[in-house]
Design a protein around this motif. Sequence first.
Motif, PDB file in Angstrom:
ATOM      1  N   MET A  14      34.275  51.951  -8.278  1.00 26.09           N
ATOM      2  CA  MET A  14      32.822  52.069  -8.341  1.00 26.09           C
ATOM      3  C   MET A  14      32.148  50.834  -7.734  1.00 26.09           C
ATOM      4  SD  MET A  14      30.075  53.707  -9.374  1.00 26.09           S
ATOM      5  CE  MET A  14      30.613  54.912 -10.590  1.00 26.09           C
ATOM      6  N   LEU A  15      32.816  49.679  -7.814  1.00 23.77           N
ATOM      7  CA  LEU A  15      32.228  48.428  -7.337  1.00 23.77           C
ATOM      8  C   LEU A  15      32.465  48.182  -5.854  1.00 23.77           C
ATOM      9  CD1 LEU A  15      32.919  45.946 -10.288  1.00 23.77           C
ATOM     10  CD2 LEU A  15      30.928  47.413  -9.875  1.00 23.77           C
ATOM     11  N   ASP A  16      33.117  49.125  -5.158  1.00 22.00           N
ATOM     12  CA  ASP A  16      33.314  48.982  -3.716  1.00 22.00           C
ATOM     13  C   ASP A  16      32.002  49.330  -3.028  1.00 22.00           C
ATOM     14  OD1 ASP A  16      34.407  48.653  -1.232  1.00 22.00           O
ATOM     15  OD2 ASP A  16      35.545  50.527  -1.238  1.00 22.00           O
ATOM     16  N   ASN A  17      31.058  48.413  -3.138  1.00 21.23           N
ATOM     17  CA  ASN A  17      29.685  48.608  -2.687  1.00 21.23           C
ATOM     18  C   ASN A  17      29.049  47.233  -2.562  1.00 21.23           C
ATOM     19  OD1 ASN A  17      27.118  49.743  -2.168  1.00 21.23           O
ATOM     20  ND2 ASN A  17      27.363  51.303  -3.754  1.00 21.23           N
ATOM     21  N   GLN A  68      34.454  55.698 -11.681  1.00 21.86           N
ATOM     22  CA  GLN A  68      33.692  55.226 -12.837  1.00 21.86           C
ATOM     23  C   GLN A  68      34.014  53.763 -13.085  1.00 21.86           C
ATOM     24  OE1 GLN A  68      35.987  58.130 -15.494  1.00 21.86           O
ATOM     25  NE2 GLN A  68      35.654  56.419 -16.893  1.00 21.86           N
ATOM     26  N   LEU A  69      33.049  53.079 -13.673  1.00 21.92           N
ATOM     27  CA  LEU A  69      33.218  51.663 -13.975  1.00 21.92           C
ATOM     28  C   LEU A  69      34.276  51.487 -15.065  1.00 21.92           C
ATOM     29  CD1 LEU A  69      31.725  48.940 -13.124  1.00 21.92           C
ATOM     30  CD2 LEU A  69      30.589  49.108 -15.344  1.00 21.92           C
ATOM     31  N   THR A  70      35.256  50.634 -14.805  1.00 25.98           N
ATOM     32  CA  THR A  70      36.285  50.391 -15.806  1.00 25.98           C
ATOM     33  C   THR A  70      35.826  49.312 -16.779  1.00 25.98           C
ATOM     34  OG1 THR A  70      37.395  48.630 -14.562  1.00 25.98           O
ATOM     35  CG2 THR A  70      38.041  50.921 -14.072  1.00 25.98           C
ATOM     36  N   ARG A  71      36.515  49.216 -17.897  1.00 26.88           N
ATOM     37  CA  ARG A  71      36.210  48.174 -18.876  1.00 26.88           C
ATOM     38  C   ARG A  71      36.386  46.782 -18.269  1.00 26.88           C
ATOM     39  NH1 ARG A  71      33.401  49.260 -23.611  1.00 26.88           N
ATOM     40  NH2 ARG A  71      33.817  51.425 -24.180  1.00 26.88           N
ATOM     41  N   GLU A  72      37.442  46.625 -17.474  1.00 27.46           N
ATOM     42  CA  GLU A  72      37.690  45.337 -16.827  1.00 27.46           C
ATOM     43  C   GLU A  72      36.560  44.982 -15.868  1.00 27.46           C
ATOM     44  OE1 GLU A  72      41.162  43.118 -14.142  1.00 27.46           O
ATOM     45  OE2 GLU A  72      41.196  45.296 -14.433  1.00 27.46           O
ATOM     46  N   GLU A  73      36.089  45.975 -15.109  1.00 27.46           N
ATOM     47  CA  GLU A  73      34.993  45.725 -14.181  1.00 27.46           C
ATOM     48  C   GLU A  73      33.707  45.387 -14.925  1.00 27.46           C
ATOM     49  OE1 GLU A  73      36.396  48.606 -10.464  1.00 27.46           O
ATOM     50  OE2 GLU A  73      35.251  49.448 -12.133  1.00 27.46           O
ATOM     51  N   LYS A  74      33.460  46.055 -16.017  1.00 25.12           N
ATOM     52  CA  LYS A  74      32.270  45.761 -16.806  1.00 25.12           C
ATOM     53  C   LYS A  74      32.321  44.338 -17.352  1.00 25.12           C
ATOM     54  CE  LYS A  74      29.463  47.568 -20.636  1.00 25.12           C
ATOM     55  NZ  LYS A  74      29.382  48.560 -21.723  1.00 25.12           N
ATOM     56  N   ARG A  75      33.475  43.917 -17.846  1.00 23.01           N
ATOM     57  CA  ARG A  75      33.606  42.548 -18.345  1.00 23.01           C
ATOM     58  C   ARG A  75      33.389  41.526 -17.233  1.00 23.01           C
ATOM     59  NH1 ARG A  75      37.681  44.907 -21.651  1.00 23.01           N
ATOM     60  NH2 ARG A  75      39.286  44.463 -20.076  1.00 23.01           N
ATOM     61  N   TYR A  76      33.882  41.849 -16.039  1.00 18.54           N
ATOM     62  CA  TYR A  76      33.669  40.956 -14.897  1.00 18.54           C
ATOM     63  C   TYR A  76      32.180  40.771 -14.626  1.00 18.54           C
ATOM     64  CZ  TYR A  76      33.259  39.555 -10.009  1.00 18.54           C
ATOM     65  OH  TYR A  76      32.895  38.912  -8.844  1.00 18.54           O
ATOM     66  N   LEU A  89      24.273  47.616 -17.760  1.00 13.31           N
ATOM     67  CA  LEU A  89      25.729  47.728 -17.646  1.00 13.31           C
ATOM     68  C   LEU A  89      26.259  48.936 -18.411  1.00 13.31           C
ATOM     69  CD1 LEU A  89      26.858  43.983 -17.810  1.00 13.31           C
ATOM     70  CD2 LEU A  89      26.596  45.458 -15.803  1.00 13.31           C
ATOM     71  N   ASP A  90      25.643  49.259 -19.554  1.00 13.05           N
ATOM     72  CA  ASP A  90      26.020  50.485 -20.266  1.00 13.05           C
ATOM     73  C   ASP A  90      25.689  51.713 -19.418  1.00 13.05           C
ATOM     74  OD1 ASP A  90      27.031  49.151 -22.449  1.00 13.05           O
ATOM     75  OD2 ASP A  90      25.282  49.481 -23.729  1.00 13.05           O
ATOM     76  N   PHE A  91      24.516  51.679 -18.780  1.00  8.51           N
ATOM     77  CA  PHE A  91      24.151  52.771 -17.876  1.00  8.51           C
ATOM     78  C   PHE A  91      25.171  52.913 -16.752  1.00  8.51           C
ATOM     79  CE2 PHE A  91      22.448  53.318 -13.586  1.00  8.51           C
ATOM     80  CZ  PHE A  91      22.078  54.655 -13.617  1.00  8.51           C
ATOM     81  N   HIS A 205      33.547  44.691  -5.547  1.00  8.45           N
ATOM     82  CA  HIS A 205      34.972  44.934  -5.791  1.00  8.45           C
ATOM     83  C   HIS A 205      35.825  43.841  -5.146  1.00  8.45           C
ATOM     84  CE1 HIS A 205      38.876  46.929  -5.886  1.00  8.45           C
ATOM     85  NE2 HIS A 205      38.907  46.914  -4.569  1.00  8.45           N
ATOM     86  N   MET A 206      35.527  43.502  -3.887  1.00 10.02           N
ATOM     87  CA  MET A 206      36.285  42.454  -3.202  1.00 10.02           C
ATOM     88  C   MET A 206      36.084  41.094  -3.871  1.00 10.02           C
ATOM     89  SD  MET A 206      37.941  43.889  -0.712  1.00 10.02           S
ATOM     90  CE  MET A 206      37.911  45.437   0.233  1.00 10.02           C
ATOM     91  N   ALA A 207      34.876  40.855  -4.376  1.00 11.05           N
ATOM     92  CA  ALA A 207      34.622  39.603  -5.083  1.00 11.05           C
ATOM     93  C   ALA A 207      35.471  39.519  -6.350  1.00 11.05           C
ATOM     94  CB  ALA A 207      33.143  39.477  -5.426  1.00 11.05           C
ATOM     95  N   MET A 208      35.540  40.615  -7.073  1.00 10.95           N
ATOM     96  CA  MET A 208      36.320  40.634  -8.316  1.00 10.95           C
ATOM     97  C   MET A 208      37.810  40.458  -8.027  1.00 10.95           C
ATOM     98  SD  MET A 208      36.482  43.652 -11.183  1.00 10.95           S
ATOM     99  CE  MET A 208      37.785  43.677 -12.415  1.00 10.95           C
ATOM    100  N   VAL A 209      38.338  41.189  -7.059  1.00 13.66           N
ATOM    101  CA  VAL A 209      39.768  41.124  -6.728  1.00 13.66           C
ATOM    102  C   VAL A 209      40.166  39.730  -6.266  1.00 13.66           C
ATOM    103  CG1 VAL A 209      41.505  41.950  -5.086  1.00 13.66           C
ATOM    104  CG2 VAL A 209      39.979  43.580  -6.206  1.00 13.66           C
ATOM    105  N   ASN A 210      39.278  39.060  -5.546  1.00 10.64           N
ATOM    106  CA  ASN A 210      39.590  37.756  -4.966  1.00 10.64           C
ATOM    107  C   ASN A 210      38.998  36.582  -5.746  1.00 10.64           C
ATOM    108  OD1 ASN A 210      41.006  38.260  -2.184  1.00 10.64           O
ATOM    109  ND2 ASN A 210      39.379  39.800  -2.317  1.00 10.64           N
TER     110      ASN A 210
END
Length: 396
Positions: A14-17, A68-76, A89-91, A205-210
């Motif tokens: 979802m964060l690949d944007n 869909q946004l994962t729990r890990e992505e939401k925490r990030y 973030l809940d939305f 997404h790239m920011a989170m992965v890296n």
Amino acid sequence: MNMFQQSIVTLPSMLDNDFYKFTMQQGVVRLFQGARARYQFINRGKHSFPPGFGQALRQSVDAMAQLQLTREEKRYLQVTCPYLDPVYLDFLEGYRYNPEEVHIEQHGDQLQVHIDGLWYRTILWEVPLMSLICELFYVMQHEHRISNDEVVDNTREKIEKYHSLGVNIAEFGTRRRYSYQVHRLVVQALRQYGTGSFVGTSNVHMAMVNQTKPIGTHAHEWFMFHAARYGFKMSNAMGLENWVRVYRGDLGIALSDTYTTDVFFKQFDKMFSKLFDGVRHDSGDPLQFADKVIAHYQRLGIDPMSKTIIFSDALNYDRVARIAAHCHNRIGMSFGIGTNFTNDAGPKAMNIVIKMTEAHPQDGEWTEVVKLSDEHGKYTGSEQMINLAKTILEIK
């Protein structure tokens, strides 16, 4: 499995944007929940699409409903972006792409794509849809690219040259990337070899992965909608005012060229000039733009060295070097580089955009929107509405 299913391109997250899509979405959720919007694909490069492209794109778009946004992505996001509030973030955790909002047709070798729906929902489509079109185009054209090692080596050479200039570099290339894989290799290489120069990426997404910083604020559509809601004369001022209402001083880089830079600076008064950290350049001569910005701050008694220009218009090393030399010790600067990083893999990069074409404010009516960049070739909208905006804003 038929030939179209073999060509499906899917997104990993979802964060690949681009980050500014999420920051604007929070603003829309907060302030304009009932607003609707329409977007249109514009084939600036007059590319010819192969047979079956529209059907393959349809299947790739339909697959996005599973994201869909994962729990890990939401925490990030909670940790990295504290200005994204818990309600938003809940939305986002509950948000799902609705492929019915995207209308795709192919006539011969020409592609038509339209997006239509509530603005708070449709705002996320533009960037991933463009990245799907690009990657699918190369897949179906059987375009061969350079090797992974060459992608990494080229990126390393580029960021090392930028480091020698002493400038900050961000990666802005999601929308016109060659592919997700190339994009990921590029950001990994920037992270590995760009210490002291690479400051982050627009792709969340790239920011989170890296483990780097997502970068962005708002785009032209923010001000285009405000023109539909408040009129051309008030679009910049109300767009800035509402951004401040939502972010209270965070995310303080203002985009200045939706209705030309000259018009923007008439409303970018001392309050806004002090409150915002700087401005982003996206069209027109970058050196002339820098001179205008510096003169604007000086007229208001603001030290230009306390502010930043983010340059982001079709940059490569030569352009960055010229801009950096012009701005050195005159104003802060940073550079957002897109296609030259993520689509320098062999085949010619595509020249495509998706732009808002109409907006329907809540309790309003459908209104055509336009963009009047400092570069006339980047104008979007009908000739009639462009001329009306130019007349109202006294643009020659």
